[in-house]
Design a protein around this motif. Structure first.
Motif, short mmCIF file in Angstrom:
data_model
loop_
_atom_site.label_atom_id
_atom_site.label_comp_id
_atom_site.label_asym_id
_atom_site.label_seq_id
_atom_site.Cartn_x
_atom_site.Cartn_y
_atom_site.Cartn_z
N ALA A 1 -33.19 -5.13 40.40
CA ALA A 1 -31.96 -4.51 39.91
C ALA A 1 -31.46 -3.51 40.94
CB ALA A 1 -32.21 -3.83 38.58
N LYS A 2 -30.21 -3.65 41.29
CA LYS A 2 -29.60 -2.74 42.24
C LYS A 2 -28.95 -1.60 41.47
CE LYS A 2 -26.01 -2.58 45.73
NZ LYS A 2 -24.90 -3.29 46.35
N LYS A 3 -29.30 -0.37 41.84
CA LYS A 3 -28.70 0.79 41.17
C LYS A 3 -27.39 1.15 41.86
CE LYS A 3 -32.70 2.63 39.10
NZ LYS A 3 -32.92 3.52 38.05
N SER B 1 -28.33 8.40 32.31
CA SER B 1 -27.66 7.89 33.52
C SER B 1 -26.38 8.64 33.84
CB SER B 1 -27.31 6.42 33.34
OG SER B 1 -28.46 5.66 33.10
N VAL C 1 -25.08 6.54 36.93
CA VAL C 1 -25.97 5.65 37.68
C VAL C 1 -26.36 4.50 36.77
CG1 VAL C 1 -28.15 5.47 38.92
CG2 VAL C 1 -26.84 7.59 39.02
N THR C 2 -26.04 3.27 37.20
CA THR C 2 -26.35 2.09 36.39
C THR C 2 -27.00 1.02 37.25
OG1 THR C 2 -24.17 1.15 36.83
CG2 THR C 2 -24.40 2.49 34.84
N THR C 3 -27.53 0.01 36.60
CA THR C 3 -28.14 -1.11 37.31
C THR C 3 -27.26 -2.33 37.18
OG1 THR C 3 -29.41 -1.64 35.34
CG2 THR C 3 -30.51 -0.32 37.02
N GLY C 4 -25.98 -2.14 37.29
CA GLY C 4 -25.03 -3.23 37.18
C GLY C 4 -23.80 -2.76 36.45
#
Length: 92
Positions: free
Chosen positions: A30-32, A65, A84-87
């Protein structure tokens, strides 16, 4: 077999032959993403804090987040509000 199935078998059917199968472990990639919502260069601290409190009270699931930066990071000034999210995040 997923981890939940394995956990349930271990608890309720510990002698099941399915438990002899090797376990495949996959790591989630997962890209933050850090999104600047309000910059402290453009808004006062009181305006930012009120907006953060309003948002966090309506979206409790994103509470960890959604925050203000204590120090400057990645060119974003300290005191700015970031998410800040993972998508992708879908908000109503």
């Amino acid at each position: 077999m997923n981890s939940l199935q394995r956990l349930l078998l271990e608890k309720y059917q510990p002698d099941s032959p399915l438990l002899l199968a090797p376990v495949e472990v996959k790591k989630a990639a997962a890209k933050k993403v850090m999104t600047l919502i309000m910059s402290s260069d453009n808004f006062s601290e009181s305006v930012i804090m009120k907006a953060v409190q309003d948002f966090n009270s309506k979206h409790c699931e994103l509470l960890s987040s959604s925050y203000t930066l204590p120090v400057a990071m990645f060119g974003i000034p300290a005191g700015s509000w970031v998410l800040v999210t993972t998508g992708g995040v879908e908000l109503e």
